[in-house]
Design a protein around this motif. Structure first.
Motif, mmCIF file in Angstrom:
data_model
loop_
_atom_site.group_PDB
_atom_site.id
_atom_site.type_symbol
_atom_site.label_atom_id
_atom_site.label_comp_id
_atom_site.label_asym_id
_atom_site.label_seq_id
_atom_site.Cartn_x
_atom_site.Cartn_y
_atom_site.Cartn_z
ATOM 1 N N UNK A 237 -2.112 -27.482 3.450
ATOM 2 C CA UNK A 237 -3.495 -27.460 3.926
ATOM 3 C C UNK A 237 -4.106 -28.849 3.804
ATOM 4 N N UNK A 238 -5.084 -29.119 4.649
ATOM 5 C CA UNK A 238 -5.873 -30.345 4.555
ATOM 6 C C UNK A 238 -7.271 -30.061 5.062
ATOM 7 N N UNK A 239 -8.271 -30.547 4.338
ATOM 8 C CA UNK A 239 -9.661 -30.387 4.756
ATOM 9 C C UNK A 239 -10.519 -31.428 4.060
ATOM 10 N N UNK A 240 -11.795 -31.389 4.345
ATOM 11 C CA UNK A 240 -12.757 -32.312 3.763
ATOM 12 C C UNK A 240 -13.695 -31.535 2.841
ATOM 13 N N UNK B 5 -9.685 -44.057 2.525
ATOM 14 C CA UNK B 5 -10.441 -44.022 3.783
ATOM 15 C C UNK B 5 -11.588 -43.010 3.775
ATOM 16 N N UNK B 6 -11.793 -42.297 2.675
ATOM 17 C CA UNK B 6 -12.870 -41.306 2.620
ATOM 18 C C UNK B 6 -14.234 -41.974 2.802
ATOM 19 N N UNK C 85 -13.662 -45.228 -5.362
ATOM 20 C CA UNK C 85 -12.208 -45.088 -5.478
ATOM 21 C C UNK C 85 -11.502 -46.427 -5.345
ATOM 22 N N UNK C 86 -10.260 -46.466 -5.822
ATOM 23 C CA UNK C 86 -9.463 -47.682 -5.675
ATOM 24 C C UNK C 86 -8.697 -47.634 -4.356
ATOM 25 N N UNK C 87 -7.686 -48.466 -4.233
ATOM 26 C CA UNK C 87 -6.970 -48.604 -2.958
ATOM 27 C C UNK C 87 -5.808 -47.630 -2.808
ATOM 28 N N UNK D 260 -14.545 -36.028 0.793
ATOM 29 C CA UNK D 260 -13.245 -36.256 0.163
ATOM 30 C C UNK D 260 -12.139 -35.505 0.904
ATOM 31 N N UNK D 261 -11.075 -36.237 1.211
ATOM 32 C CA UNK D 261 -9.889 -35.601 1.800
ATOM 33 C C UNK D 261 -9.153 -34.816 0.721
ATOM 34 N N UNK D 262 -8.950 -33.528 0.965
ATOM 35 C CA UNK D 262 -8.223 -32.685 0.004
ATOM 36 C C UNK D 262 -7.003 -32.092 0.709
#
Length: 264
Positions: free
Chosen positions: A206-209, A178-179, A154-156, A190-192
């Protein structure tokens, strides 16, 4: 992988509503015509990791026998409801694509929108290839739209976008700088995140990995060949052009599209 992110089918559907599903299905149909070797005029399609089943619904609108398979029961239920709203007939299947085998043999199958990344081991992928080959007619076509290898790291900036439909707005984050990456298993955590507003009121947050694996080209070549179930395969760089773009490092080559033909 079925998790909370994929349980919110309506929000997910809105988030990806900007895709040109008709054009993508034109490409899939071209692949069957160009590379398939089926002796009859069978028109049947199964979409794997289908989510809301947009490709399956598009093929049903063209008069094809069409099916949508997903591990998430919420996605399968949503796809069935939306199909009925559109007066379309699709078969919905709540199964694991890594080992599902259909009694019906299909002419064409697809795993699209980079969903193949949820198969994170070589064993899963080979099992998947063997099972899908049993679900296709001899000479049938299987298409995978995978991530272009240039996007492996991934990029920044976070991978984030916003989509709107009527009074609803959905904001999706699928990956942040930061993943974490596991160099042994070659998988990303991956942060979703998913947010949804209705009439400017936040109704979902919602937030999870999610663990995913993005495959490199030579890995996919090896896994296709190790599976031993396809007699030939082709690789293209996009689903948005006919004739297709070459798979290369140019800007128009934005995906790794694998087209495989089952053995006769």
């Amino acid at each position: 992988m079925a998790n909370e992110f994929y349980a919110h089918a309506r929000a997910y559907d809105i988030a990806f509503s900007d895709r040109d599903f008709k054009r993508e299905c034109d490409f899939l149909e071209w692949c069957l015509t160009k590379h398939g070797n089926i002796n009859n005029a069978d028109k049947s399609f199964i979409e794997l990791a289908a989510g809301p089943g947009k490709h399956a619904r598009e093929f049903a609108s063209r008069g094809w026998y069409s099916a949508a398979l997903d591990l998430s029961p919420e996605m399968v239920a949503y796809a069935a409801i939306e199909a009925r709203k559109e007066n379309l007939n699709i078969k919905t299947i709540n199964e694991d694509m890594s080992k599902f085998v259909s009694r019906k043999k299909y002419a064409l199958a697809g795993t699209l929108m980079e969903s193949i990344s949820h198969l994170t081991t070589n064993e899963q992928m080979i099992s998947h290839f063997k099972s899908i080959s049993k679900s296709l007619m001899p000479g049938g076509i299987y298409v995978i739209e995978a991530t272009h290898p240039r996007y492996y790291f991934p990029d920044d900036e976070p991978n984030q976008w916003t989509s709107k439909e009527g009074n609803n707005k959905v904001e999706i984050t699928f990956g942040t700088p930061s993943d974490s990456y596991d160099s042994i298993t070659q998988t990303w955590d991956i942060t979703t995140r998913m947010k949804m507003w209705e009439n400017d009121s936040l109704i979902l947050n919602t937030e999870e990995i999610s663990r995913v694996r993005w495959y490199l080209f030579q890995e996919m070549q090896m896994l296709i060949e190790l599976s031993g179930v396809f007699d030939k395969y082709w690789v293209y760089g996009s689903m948005f052009f006919l004739p297709p773009k070459e798979f290369d490092n140019t800007e128009d080559s934005d995906a790794m599209v694998l087209v495989m033909r089952t053995k006769q």
